[in-house]
Structure formats: structure tokens, C-alpha cells
Design a protein around this motif. Structure first.
Motif, PDB file in Angstrom:
ATOM      1  N   PHE A 177      -2.560   0.862  29.162  1.00 38.65           N
ATOM      2  CA  PHE A 177      -1.462   0.138  28.530  1.00 38.65           C
ATOM      3  C   PHE A 177      -0.649  -0.634  29.576  1.00 38.65           C
ATOM      4  O   PHE A 177      -0.274  -1.797  29.345  1.00 38.65           O
ATOM      5  CB  PHE A 177      -0.560   1.114  27.777  1.00 38.65           C
ATOM      6  N   ASN A 288       1.493  -1.159  21.325  1.00 37.27           N
ATOM      7  CA  ASN A 288       0.774  -2.260  21.946  1.00 37.27           C
ATOM      8  C   ASN A 288       1.747  -3.025  22.838  1.00 37.27           C
ATOM      9  O   ASN A 288       2.963  -2.791  22.790  1.00 37.27           O
ATOM     10  CB  ASN A 288       0.140  -3.182  20.899  1.00 37.27           C
ATOM     11  N   SER A 289       1.220  -3.918  23.647  1.00 37.66           N
ATOM     12  CA  SER A 289       2.056  -4.598  24.635  1.00 37.66           C
ATOM     13  C   SER A 289       3.113  -5.494  23.982  1.00 37.66           C
ATOM     14  O   SER A 289       4.227  -5.626  24.495  1.00 37.66           O
ATOM     15  CB  SER A 289       1.187  -5.396  25.602  1.00 37.66           C
TER      16      SER A 289
END
Length: 326
Positions: A177, A288-289
Motif C-alpha cells: 500500500f 486504497n491510495s
């Protein structure tokens, strides 16, 4: 004399270390396995060949039980040598021999449970304990955190540096991540400090080579507070020790619980802090990013005042004073 026992992972050991620093004299009894030898050393430290009971087959469990009998006898000899009157257990499989030795020799056994869901070792020995403490239980003990984490406390007013920390052994999910988030951090002129774990260090050194600007990459550090002091926001697993270290250092944090943790205790560790408006939480499946960057840029400092005003109580000293009574 007081004996401290338990370990295996950084969560148990951080508590043991914090309390030991508040005692004038103590011995430590741990295991040759796990991380115990990274945290304790010296002539008054004993490392036994203890093993975990969980995730063993039938033959493995039988072998552990017979080994345990010998280790309990070894602990009794150690107790006699040092005139031990009280044993502090912080849990983990390496705590079992000394805890059982304390029980059968009628010495005082004090237990500290780090997590919101009790581990097997503490659950088995709790009925025989003189006192049982937890930050999550009725007989409340402020979480034992080393003084150095209180000392770096500061108010965060802007986010220039992010710390991603996966625990003392690293975390594969958070490592990947961090790699996916890093380009977006660079676009927003935000620095990254990434603790990837000692075993993964070489791999991620190679991975970050493709970037012109490199993050600060660390494997394992006994001086993690130096990196925490620089950070304005953190993304972390929700092991109890790391959680309370970050909270007491007043670092706004997004906790990502390890979904395979025993009884999903990391989720409940994080939930405890989220409910007090001291932290954010996101499960792996939802992270998520894009979501993380949006949170950092728009809500990252939402709880900064709450964290700065959070009452720091020296739980390590609190527990050490209890031990000295016995």
C-alpha cells in the motif's frame, strides 16, 4: 525481586520494556524464539526454549506440554536464585513457564493484557493471578508506554510527513500500500517514512529505486520515536502498543487492523480509539491510495486537538508501583 516474563512480538515486549524502565531491579524471562533477545539483554535475562501451543498438531502439542514441564522447573530454580516474590506476565507463549512457576510456588502473579481480546496464555492463567490489568478491562491500567513517546508529543497543524508502520515485523499489505500511495504523496509534496520490516528492507530498497526522490525507508528500529516525532500523520496496524504509542505522541493516525489477528483483536483495539475520536480506522478490504490521500488532505488533522489534549498517564509507572507493593 521482581520477574518480568512474556514476549514473542513487539506488542508484548513494548509493555515489558516500558515497565522495566520504571524498576530499579528486575529479571527478565523470555524465549529464544520471537523477538525477545532484540529487546532484552544482560546477565539477569533468561531465554528459554519455549514454543507456542496454538497452530500445533497433536504431536506438536504433546511435545510442547512435556517441554513446558522442564521449563517450569527451570523457572523455579531462577526464582530461588534471585529471591523472586512477584512475577509480571505480559502474555505470549514465552510467559507461560514463568507464570505457571509463579502459580505452583504461590508467588504473586500480576498479568497485563495488551489487547482488547485476551490472548490464550493470559486467559489460562488469569484465574490464578493476584491482579489482572488492561486498558480495556474494569481494573483499568493506563496503557504502559515508555516516557520517550510522551516526550515527543506536539500539536500537528499541517501534514508534511507521513509515517507508515506495519509493526515490529513489518506488514506485507501495508508495504504494498505504501508503494502505491507514494507517487500521490510526491505529487502533493508530502514526505514518506516507511517502516517495512527488516526482512523486507532489501526488496523495498529496490522498489523505491525507480523514484527520483526516495522515501526514508527503515527495517526495524528501537528508536522509532525519532521517526514518530517527524511525522504529522501515520498509517499503522492496530497492535495495542503501537496504537497507544502513536496516541500518546499525539499523531493523527489511520489504523488498518490486521484481519487475521487472534479474535480480530486489532479491529477492536482501533475501534476503542475511534469511539473516543482519537483516530481513524479502515479495514484492508476498503483501503486504497485514493481514499487514504483524500482522508489525509481533507480530514487528517480532524482529531489533532483531541490528541494533543489527551491526558498522558504513565501506565508503566502505575504498574511498576503495583509490583513494588508485592
Amino acid at each position: 525481586m521482581i520477574a518480568i516474563t512474556g514476549g514473542g512480538t513487539g506488542g508484548h515486549l513494548a509493555v515489558a520494556k516500558a515497565v522495566s524502565k520504571e524498576l530499579d531491579e528486575f529479571i527478565y524471562i523470555g524465549s529464544t524464539k520471537g523477538q525477545d533477545t532484540l529487546w532484552f539483554s544482560g546477565e539477569n535475562c533468561y531465554f528459554l526454549k519455549s514454543s507456542g501451543f496454538v497452530n500445533q498438531g497433536i504431536l506438536g502439542k504433546i511435545k510442547v506440554i512435556f517441554s513446558l514441564i522442564a521449563l517450569v522447573y527451570e523457572c523455579l530454580k531462577i526464582f530461588k536464585k534471585h529471591k523472586i516474590t512477584c512475577v509480571l506476565s505480559v502474555g505470549g507463549y514465552s510467559s507461560v513457564p514463568a507464570s505457571l512457576a509463579a502459580i505452583i510456588s504461590f508467588r504473586k502473579l500480576i498479568i497485563h493484557e495488551q489487547n482488547s481480546k485476551m490472548g490464550l496464555a493470559n486467559r489460562l492463567t488469569k484465574p490464578f493471578a493476584t491482579r489482572f490489568f488492561s486498558a480495556y478491562e474494569k481494573e483499568l491500567c493506563p496503557y504502559p508506554v515508555q516516557e520517550k513517546f510522551f516526550n515527543i508529543k506536539r500539536k500537528r497543524n499541517e501534514i508534511k510527513t507521513i509515517l507508515i508502520i506495519g509493526g515490529s515485523q513489518g506488514a506485507r499489505f501495508l508495504n504494498e500500500f505504501a508503494l502505491s500511495l507514494y507517487p500521490k504523496l510526491l505529487e502533493n509534496n508530502i514526505k514518506l517514512i516507511h517502516q517495512c520490516g527488516a526482512k523486507e528492507l532489501e526488496k523495498y530498497e529496490r522498489e523505491y529505486e525507480k523514484f527520483e526522490i526516495k522515501p526514508t525507508l527503515i527495517g526495524f528500529s528501537n528508536e522509532i520515536e525519532k521517526y514518530m516525532q517527524e511525522a504529522d500523520f501515520a498509517i499503522s496496524r492496530a497492535g495495542a502498543s503501537a496504537s497507544f504509542e502513536l496516541i500518546n505522541a499525539a499523531i493523527p493516525t489511520l489504523f488498518v487492523p490486521y484481519k487475521y489477528a487472534y479474535k480480530n483483536h486489532q479491529y477492536f483495539n482501533a475501534l476503542y480509539l475511534v469511539n473516543q475520536e482519537l483516530a481513524f480506522m479502515c479495514e484492508e478490504k476498503n483501503l486504497n491510495s485514493e481514499l487514504a490521500l483524500d482522508l489525509i488532505l481533507n480530514e487528517g488533522l480532524k482529531y489533532a486537538d483531541n490528541l494533543y489534549n489527551f491526558k498522558n498517564i504513565n501506565g508503566a509507572k502505575f504498574l511498576a508501583d503495583i509490583l513494588k507493593e508485592y
